[in-house]
Each structure stands twice: as structure tokens, then as C-alpha cells.
Scaffold this motif. Structure first.
Motif, PDB file in Angstrom:
ATOM      1  N   MET A   1      58.908 -60.605 -24.278  1.00 21.50           N
ATOM      2  CA  MET A   1      60.265 -60.150 -24.169  1.00 21.50           C
ATOM      3  C   MET A   1      60.713 -59.475 -25.460  1.00 21.50           C
ATOM      4  N   ALA A   2      60.303 -60.004 -26.608  1.00 24.41           N
ATOM      5  CA  ALA A   2      60.670 -59.423 -27.904  1.00 24.41           C
ATOM      6  C   ALA A   2      60.108 -58.013 -28.040  1.00 24.41           C
ATOM      7  N   ASP A   3      58.899 -57.801 -27.495  1.00 27.78           N
ATOM      8  CA  ASP A   3      58.297 -56.467 -27.546  1.00 27.78           C
ATOM      9  C   ASP A   3      59.148 -55.460 -26.792  1.00 27.78           C
ATOM     10  N   LEU A   4      59.684 -55.852 -25.652  1.00 29.69           N
ATOM     11  CA  LEU A   4      60.529 -54.953 -24.876  1.00 29.69           C
ATOM     12  C   LEU A   4      61.829 -54.643 -25.607  1.00 29.69           C
ATOM     13  N   LYS A   5      62.369 -55.645 -26.289  1.00 32.61           N
ATOM     14  CA  LYS A   5      63.596 -55.418 -27.047  1.00 32.61           C
ATOM     15  C   LYS A   5      63.339 -54.446 -28.201  1.00 32.61           C
ATOM     16  N   ASP A   6      62.210 -54.610 -28.880  1.00 34.50           N
ATOM     17  CA  ASP A   6      61.845 -53.691 -29.960  1.00 34.50           C
ATOM     18  C   ASP A   6      61.666 -52.276 -29.418  1.00 34.50           C
ATOM     19  N   PHE A   7      61.021 -52.168 -28.268  1.00 34.44           N
ATOM     20  CA  PHE A   7      60.812 -50.866 -27.627  1.00 34.44           C
ATOM     21  C   PHE A   7      62.145 -50.217 -27.274  1.00 34.44           C
ATOM     22  N   ALA A   8      63.058 -51.019 -26.738  1.00 34.15           N
ATOM     23  CA  ALA A   8      64.380 -50.497 -26.380  1.00 34.15           C
ATOM     24  C   ALA A   8      65.122 -50.012 -27.618  1.00 34.15           C
ATOM     25  N   GLU A   9      65.030 -50.753 -28.713  1.00 31.52           N
ATOM     26  CA  GLU A   9      65.685 -50.340 -29.953  1.00 31.52           C
ATOM     27  C   GLU A   9      65.108 -49.026 -30.470  1.00 31.52           C
ATOM     28  N   LYS A  10      63.800 -48.859 -30.356  1.00 35.02           N
ATOM     29  CA  LYS A  10      63.165 -47.612 -30.792  1.00 35.02           C
ATOM     30  C   LYS A  10      63.655 -46.445 -29.941  1.00 35.02           C
ATOM     31  N   LEU A  11      63.757 -46.660 -28.637  1.00 38.77           N
ATOM     32  CA  LEU A  11      64.244 -45.588 -27.756  1.00 38.77           C
ATOM     33  C   LEU A  11      65.677 -45.192 -28.088  1.00 38.77           C
ATOM     34  N   VAL A  12      66.517 -46.166 -28.319  1.00 42.05           N
ATOM     35  CA  VAL A  12      67.927 -45.902 -28.602  1.00 42.05           C
ATOM     36  C   VAL A  12      68.090 -45.137 -29.914  1.00 42.05           C
ATOM     37  N   ASN A  13      67.206 -45.363 -30.857  1.00 37.39           N
ATOM     38  CA  ASN A  13      67.335 -44.755 -32.178  1.00 37.39           C
ATOM     39  C   ASN A  13      66.585 -43.431 -32.336  1.00 37.39           C
ATOM     40  N   LEU A  14      66.057 -42.878 -31.244  1.00 31.64           N
ATOM     41  CA  LEU A  14      65.353 -41.595 -31.326  1.00 31.64           C
ATOM     42  C   LEU A  14      66.334 -40.471 -31.633  1.00 31.64           C
ATOM     43  N   THR A  15      65.863 -39.494 -32.416  1.00 32.93           N
ATOM     44  CA  THR A  15      66.676 -38.309 -32.668  1.00 32.93           C
ATOM     45  C   THR A  15      66.567 -37.385 -31.459  1.00 32.93           C
ATOM     46  N   VAL A  16      67.427 -36.376 -31.412  1.00 31.01           N
ATOM     47  CA  VAL A  16      67.402 -35.429 -30.293  1.00 31.01           C
ATOM     48  C   VAL A  16      66.053 -34.723 -30.233  1.00 31.01           C
ATOM     49  N   LYS A  17      65.518 -34.363 -31.388  1.00 31.21           N
ATOM     50  CA  LYS A  17      64.215 -33.690 -31.433  1.00 31.21           C
ATOM     51  C   LYS A  17      63.123 -34.607 -30.873  1.00 31.21           C
ATOM     52  N   GLU A  18      63.157 -35.882 -31.249  1.00 31.51           N
ATOM     53  CA  GLU A  18      62.159 -36.835 -30.764  1.00 31.51           C
ATOM     54  C   GLU A  18      62.299 -37.057 -29.259  1.00 31.51           C
ATOM     55  N   VAL A  19      63.531 -37.068 -28.746  1.00 25.36           N
ATOM     56  CA  VAL A  19      63.746 -37.219 -27.313  1.00 25.36           C
ATOM     57  C   VAL A  19      63.155 -36.026 -26.573  1.00 25.36           C
ATOM     58  N   ASN A  20      63.346 -34.817 -27.113  1.00 21.43           N
ATOM     59  CA  ASN A  20      62.771 -33.624 -26.488  1.00 21.43           C
ATOM     60  C   ASN A  20      61.245 -33.686 -26.485  1.00 21.43           C
ATOM     61  N   GLU A  21      60.658 -34.148 -27.593  1.00 18.89           N
ATOM     62  CA  GLU A  21      59.207 -34.288 -27.663  1.00 18.89           C
ATOM     63  C   GLU A  21      58.714 -35.322 -26.653  1.00 18.89           C
ATOM     64  N   LEU A  22      59.424 -36.437 -26.534  1.00 18.47           N
ATOM     65  CA  LEU A  22      59.067 -37.474 -25.574  1.00 18.47           C
ATOM     66  C   LEU A  22      59.135 -36.935 -24.146  1.00 18.47           C
ATOM     67  N   ALA A  23      60.171 -36.172 -23.856  1.00 14.41           N
ATOM     68  CA  ALA A  23      60.318 -35.583 -22.521  1.00 14.41           C
ATOM     69  C   ALA A  23      59.145 -34.663 -22.215  1.00 14.41           C
ATOM     70  N   THR A  24      58.729 -33.880 -23.188  1.00 21.67           N
ATOM     71  CA  THR A  24      57.593 -32.970 -22.997  1.00 21.67           C
ATOM     72  C   THR A  24      56.310 -33.755 -22.736  1.00 21.67           C
ATOM     73  N   ILE A  25      56.088 -34.811 -23.502  1.00 27.55           N
ATOM     74  CA  ILE A  25      54.886 -35.637 -23.320  1.00 27.55           C
ATOM     75  C   ILE A  25      54.882 -36.281 -21.936  1.00 27.55           C
ATOM     76  N   LEU A  26      56.020 -36.845 -21.534  1.00 26.18           N
ATOM     77  CA  LEU A  26      56.098 -37.485 -20.216  1.00 26.18           C
ATOM     78  C   LEU A  26      55.813 -36.492 -19.103  1.00 26.18           C
ATOM     79  N   LYS A  27      56.321 -35.287 -19.248  1.00 25.12           N
ATOM     80  CA  LYS A  27      56.140 -34.267 -18.214  1.00 25.12           C
ATOM     81  C   LYS A  27      54.708 -33.748 -18.197  1.00 25.12           C
ATOM     82  N   ASP A  28      54.188 -33.349 -19.381  1.00 30.81           N
ATOM     83  CA  ASP A  28      52.874 -32.714 -19.448  1.00 30.81           C
ATOM     84  C   ASP A  28      51.717 -33.686 -19.210  1.00 30.81           C
ATOM     85  N   GLU A  29      51.790 -34.864 -19.806  1.00 29.88           N
ATOM     86  CA  GLU A  29      50.662 -35.781 -19.740  1.00 29.88           C
ATOM     87  C   GLU A  29      50.719 -36.748 -18.560  1.00 29.88           C
ATOM     88  N   TYR A  30      51.934 -37.070 -18.088  1.00 25.50           N
ATOM     89  CA  TYR A  30      52.058 -38.079 -17.048  1.00 25.50           C
ATOM     90  C   TYR A  30      52.715 -37.574 -15.767  1.00 25.50           C
TER      91      TYR A  30
END
Length: 124
Positions: free
Chosen positions: A1-30
Motif C-alpha cells: 500500500m505504501a508503494d502505491l501512495k509513493d507512486f501517487a505522490e510522484k504522479l501528482v508532483n509531475l511537471t507539465v513537461k513530464e506529464v506530456n512525456e508520460l502521455a507519449t510513452i503510454l500512447k506509443d509503447e502501450y
């Protein structure tokens, strides 16, 4: 459960540029469309009736480029993924929408970045 909370905190703290990069990775690779995933999360969130009445999508409108037009053009290019020519045209045609239908947090982050570069920005 702690791992999920850490993951959620990382997602919330992403910059706009990092969110765009994540979106590209999710789309292209998955093959996952991030917009569809965000809608699924929003619908599955449950929320109450007051939250449903609150505005959930915002348009980021560039009202004026300000004194440092070049910096604003470069930032618009980075934030939108447009080419340099398209970004310059968007800035030159102000007032114009930089992004449409984004979340409140993303809209506020975009506004802050654009204002820091010297632009005059409005959220609708």
C-alpha cells in the motif's frame, strides 16, 4: 500500500513537461490514450453532486505575448508540441487558445509557466 501512495505522490508532483512525456510513452509503447484514461479515472472517482457542478475543464487563453515574445513562442512550442511556425502564429494571433479542455491543475500550471515567460493569460 505504501508503494502505491509513493507512486501517487510522484504522479501528482509531475511537471507539465513530464506529464506530456508520460502521455507519449503510454500512447506509443502501450497503446493507451491518456485522455481516455483520464476520463475513466474521473468517472470512476465517484465524487459528490457539488463536484459535478464545478467546472472541470478549462481553456488556457493567451491574451498577449508581452515583452518577451520569443520566450513565449518557445514555451508555447514546448507545451503544445506544435512546430515553431505554428507556435509563432498562435502567439501572433492572440487572443488564442493554447490548450482546451484541460484539468484545473494543468490549466493553472500552464498559466503560471506562460506568465513567468511574460505572457498575459486567462483561464476560461
Amino acid at each position: 500500500m505504501a508503494d502505491l501512495k509513493d507512486f501517487a505522490e510522484k504522479l501528482v508532483n509531475l511537471t507539465v513537461k513530464e506529464v506530456n512525456e508520460l502521455a507519449t510513452i503510454l500512447k506509443d509503447e502501450y497503446g493507451i490514450e491518456p485522455a481516455a484514461a483520464a476520463v475513466a479515472v474521473a468517472v470512476g472517482g465517484g465524487g459528490d453532486a457539488d463536484a459535478a457542478e464545478e467546472q472541470s475543464e478549462f481553456d488556457v487563453v493567451l491574451k498577449a505575448a508581452g515583452a518577451s515574445k520569443l520566450a513565449v513562442v518557445k514555451l508555447v512550442k514546448e507545451l503544445t508540441g506544435l512546430g515553431l511556425k505554428e507556435s509563432k502564429e498562435l502567439v501572433d494571433s492572440a487572443p488564442s487558445n493554447v490548450k482546451e479542455g484541460v484539468s484545473k491543475d494543468e490549466a493553472e500550471a500552464l498559466k503560471a509557466q506562460l506568465e513567468e515567460a511574460g505572457a498575459e493569460v486567462e483561464l476560461k
